[in-house]
Write a protein that holds these residues in place. Structure first.
Motif, short mmCIF file in Angstrom:
data_model
loop_
_atom_site.label_atom_id
_atom_site.label_comp_id
_atom_site.label_asym_id
_atom_site.label_seq_id
_atom_site.Cartn_x
_atom_site.Cartn_y
_atom_site.Cartn_z
N ALA A 287 -2.04 -4.25 1.18
CA ALA A 287 -3.29 -4.30 1.94
C ALA A 287 -4.46 -3.62 1.25
O ALA A 287 -5.61 -4.04 1.42
CB ALA A 287 -3.07 -3.66 3.31
N SER A 288 -4.23 -2.55 0.49
CA SER A 288 -5.34 -1.76 -0.03
C SER A 288 -5.03 -1.25 -1.43
O SER A 288 -3.88 -1.30 -1.89
CB SER A 288 -5.64 -0.58 0.89
N VAL A 289 -6.05 -0.70 -2.08
CA VAL A 289 -5.86 -0.14 -3.42
C VAL A 289 -4.89 1.04 -3.41
O VAL A 289 -3.99 1.11 -4.26
CB VAL A 289 -7.22 0.25 -4.04
N ASP A 291 -2.45 1.47 -1.48
CA ASP A 291 -1.12 0.88 -1.31
C ASP A 291 -0.57 0.33 -2.62
O ASP A 291 0.64 0.31 -2.85
CB ASP A 291 -1.16 -0.24 -0.26
N CYS A 292 -1.48 -0.14 -3.51
CA CYS A 292 -1.04 -0.64 -4.83
C CYS A 292 -0.34 0.46 -5.61
O CYS A 292 0.75 0.25 -6.17
CB CYS A 292 -2.23 -1.17 -5.63
N THR A 343 -3.97 -6.26 -4.25
CA THR A 343 -4.34 -6.42 -2.85
C THR A 343 -4.53 -7.91 -2.54
O THR A 343 -4.56 -8.76 -3.44
CB THR A 343 -5.65 -5.69 -2.53
N GLU A 345 -7.30 -9.31 -1.50
CA GLU A 345 -8.55 -9.76 -2.11
C GLU A 345 -8.37 -10.00 -3.61
O GLU A 345 -8.86 -10.99 -4.16
CB GLU A 345 -9.65 -8.73 -1.88
#
Length: 729
Positions: A287-289, A291-292, A343, A345
């Motif tokens: 979902a997000s950076v 989280d990466c 992510t 995006e």
């Protein structure tokens, strides 16, 4: 539109319901994200396009309108806006139908008309060859791209559908189109970050170019042994379990290799099919950076990472805006595991590239979309490059260089990040900063250490360029730059410098010839000079002077024409004839000449040699040694002889050749090369002239400063006991 308008003939009532063909319904389904009114505009565009293309068919026999509608469907699957889809439906109308740009602008707006015009090819009758026409068409398309990126998106979708339906073409056409696709359009899609389209273009191009190879590789990919499928499942399950335990909302998918990627790795890396396929690939979408990076820690906890194989493209994105974390893990079955983490995006941008900009809803990411911003910057650089390029073919070759960038990431002293192709040098970095910085570059500091401009750079280095106002490009720079921007800027600057030198030399030669007529250039009446320039189609005096220097006009003939009816200056008693005085004046070679004065390859003159100059058409002044065998032939044209000599301060390296006879045994070449190097001379080339079991005769091309330096080289070589004879060629 008004009654009687010719465009009205093209318009028909927009059919409804069952009257609309199935391929139009397929387009509308793909464009379901558009409003009902916008989808109605697509039907209207189809009706206009169908009427315009009435009676035209493709080579497959289908109505021609099915092609532009299919192109629009490709773009709809990428989430493009309605203007792009309408332009795609009409993209061939200006070129192939009576419909004009003005007609399209009146009905669908100026933006759609501009897009259609940008995609339209040029009239091929204007060009000498198919290659030149294609190159000029590409240049025009690029300029249209610089105004609106959607032009290239339509062009890529057009090429994709043509590749999908390539079977109807002749074998020769299939090959030509496939090569162009692999060399130009697939790399452009990659450069714009559009990986889905790039992958399909590559696969279709490979299949058209090498159908048998494609079939074999594709069959083997899809018939993997059961043990491999089971291993892939086990690894996927283990990774998914650990990501779920960490409560990371994620998607985990296995990556399947394409026949083209397998084929290119087999060729470039010299690997077998099994070696290429012996890699498991997975993509983790979160979902997000933050989280990466969390997911990165998780996969590293499951399997140990390979040292040196981690790449952070989130912190430092690729030139096309691609962002992701890449890592390679030790697999449980002895095979590496490649993992990409990104992510949602980033995944959208990785697949769609610049097209992702129009796919976002509610204006999200429209201002800071990295892929689109970087693509726009790249195209702006290409537009700047094409202004300084001589021909469309040369420009296209430069673009090809830019389309295969295995990037390195570099830092300026202020911390700015620049991406350049692999093998880029410090000089490429200088031109990437600014053209003026490149033109005046002297040396570089790489990680605070002095380094020559030809130094190849690697990722992570900090580069500072040291400049000097007096510095200027040299032709040698073209040998080691890697970017098209640097190459174009160097060529443009060299042409400018050569032109300035040519004007200066031409001025000197014309003044000398006018002096022999008893006058001077500043004494020629302006009306007479202007009339002469006009009669000979010169826009400026500088163009005439440059032509004189290059040998395209003889200074004596120009002087005679300009001096007609010009009053002679009365000679004072006892004064020398001005013609005789001027005939003794010599042009002096300083070593800084650029292009106007060249040295004959037949005799390779160097400073301190007795020389003569010959005014050769298109080449300027060619310098020969007086003992050159060709000089006898030049004596037949005394009007082309030029008095020339060496300046006292002449400086630089000059090419010369020496003939060396040596004993033919191992290690001799190295001994001779070492002796030449010890005499501080550089070796440009070596060739064997004769060779038998006992004796070898070699010709060395070397650089020296003058004849005394050459004597030092010859003495040093003669001292070698393996050398039997040395002489200048």
């Amino acid at each position: 539109m008004t009654p009687g308008d010719p465009a009205l003939a093209m318009l028909v009532a927009v059919p409804a319901g069952d009257a609309v063909p199935g391929y139009v319904h397929a387009l509308e389904r793909a464009a379901s994200y558009l409003s009902e009114a916008q989808r109605g505009l697509l039907r209207q565009a189809w009706a206009v396009g169908a009427a315009a293309h009435e009676g035209q068919t493709r080579k497959s026999g289908e109505p021609y309108i099915t092609h532009p509608v299919a192109v629009a469907q490709v773009l709809a699957e990428q989430g493009l806006d309605v203007e792009t889809l309408v332009a795609a439906i009409l993209h061939d109308t200006i070129e192939d139908t009576p419909l004009t740009r003005a007609d399209i602008a009146r009905q669908f707006g100026e933006t759609v008309a501009e897009l259609v015009d940008g995609v339209t090819k040029l009239d091929k009758l204007s060009f000498s060859s198919r290659q030149e026409a294609a190159a000029e068409s590409f240049r025009k398309m690029l300029l249209a791209m610089s105004r609106d990126l959607r032009v290239i998106l339509i062009k890529l979708a057009d090429r994709l559908h043509n590749m999908r339906t390539l079977g109807a073409q002749s074998p020769e056409a299939r090959r030509r189109i496939a090569i162009e696709t692999l060399e130009i359009f697939a790399p452009i899609a990659q450069r714009l970050g559009m990986n889905l389209i790039k992958a399909e273009l590559q696969d279709l191009g490979f299949r058209a170019l090498h159908p048998w190879r494609h079939t074999i590789i594709d069959k083997r990919i899809h018939s993997q042994p059961l043990v491999r499928r089971e291993a892939l499942t086990q690894i996927e399950a283990k990774l998914a379990q650990r990501l779920a335990l960490e409560k990371l909302d994620h998607q985990l998918v296995g990556r399947i290799k394409t026949p083209w990627s397998v084929y290119t790795k087999m060729r470039s890396q010299g690997r077998s099919f099994d070696q290429v396929m012996d890699v498991f690939g997975f993509r983790v979408v979160v979902a997000s950076v933050p989280d990466c990076y969390h997911a990165l820690g998780v996969v590293h906890a499951v399997y140990k990472p390979l040292d040196g194989r981690f790449r952070d493209f989130i912190a430092i994105p690729k030139a096309n805006g691609y962002q992701s974390l890449h890592t390679v893990l030790f697999g449980p079955y002895g095979s590496p595991i490649e993992v990409q983490i990104r992510t949602l995006e980033m995944n959208l941008i990785a697949e769609r590239g610049v097209a992702a900009h129009w796919a976002y809803k509610m204006g999200i990411e429209t201002g800071g979309n990295s892929a689109q911003t970087r693509a726009a910057n790249w195209i702006a650089n290409l537009v700047e490059s094409q202004r300084g390029t001589g021909s469309s073919l040369e420009f296209l070759e430069n673009v090809k260089v830019d389309l295969f960038p295995d990037e390195v990431y570099l830092f300026s002293p202020k911390g700015d990040i620049l991406s350049l192709p692999r093998n880029a040098t410090a000089l490429d970095f200088a031109y990437a900063v600014h053209t003026d910085v490149g033109n005046h570059a002297v040396t570089a500091r790489v990680d605070k250490k002095l380094a020559p401009l030809r130094t190849k750079l690697v990722s992570g280095q900090t580069v500072q360029i040291i400049t000097a106002k007096s510095a200027a490009p040299s032709t040698q720079w073209l040998e080691f730059v890697a970017t098209s921007k640097a190459r174009t800027a160097i060529r443009q600057q060299l042409k400018q410098l050569e032109h300035e030198d040519a004007v200066q030399l031409g001025h000197y030669m014309l003044d000398r010839a006018l002096g022999a007529q008893g006058t001077a250039l500043d004494r020629i009446p302006m009306p007479r000079l202007d009339a002469y320039l006009a009669d000979n189609r010169y826009s400026r005096l500088e163009a005439l002077l440059a032509d004189i220097a290059l040998g395209n006009r003889m200074p004596v003939q120009v002087a005679q024409a300009l001096a007609q009816e010009q009053p002679q200056s009365p000679a004072k008693p006892g004064a020398r004839n001005p013609a005789a005085t001027l005939s003794q004046e010599r042009i002096l070679i300083t070593g800084a000449e650029r292009g106007v004065i060249s040295f004959a390859q037949c005799c390779l003159p160097i400073p301190r040699d007795e020389i003569m100059g010959y005014h050769s058409a298109g080449k300027g002044i060619v310098v020969h040694r007086l003992e050159c065998p060709n000089v006898a032939e030049y004596r037949k044209s005394p009007d082309r002889w030029v008095a020339i000599g060496w300046d006292r301060e002449v400086a630089g390296d000059f090419s010369v050749a020496i003939r060396i006879e040596v004993e033919n045994r191992p290690g001799v070449l190295a001994q001779v090369a070492a002796a030449i190097a010890q005499a501080e001379s550089n070796i440009d080339r070596v060739e064997y002239l004769e060779r038998d079991s006992n004796i070898a005769v070699l010709r060395f091309g070397i650089d020296v400063t003058d004849s005394r330096h050459l004597d030092e080289v010859i003495r040093g070589v003669r001292r070698l006991h393996v050398v039997q004879d040395v002489q200048r060629c």
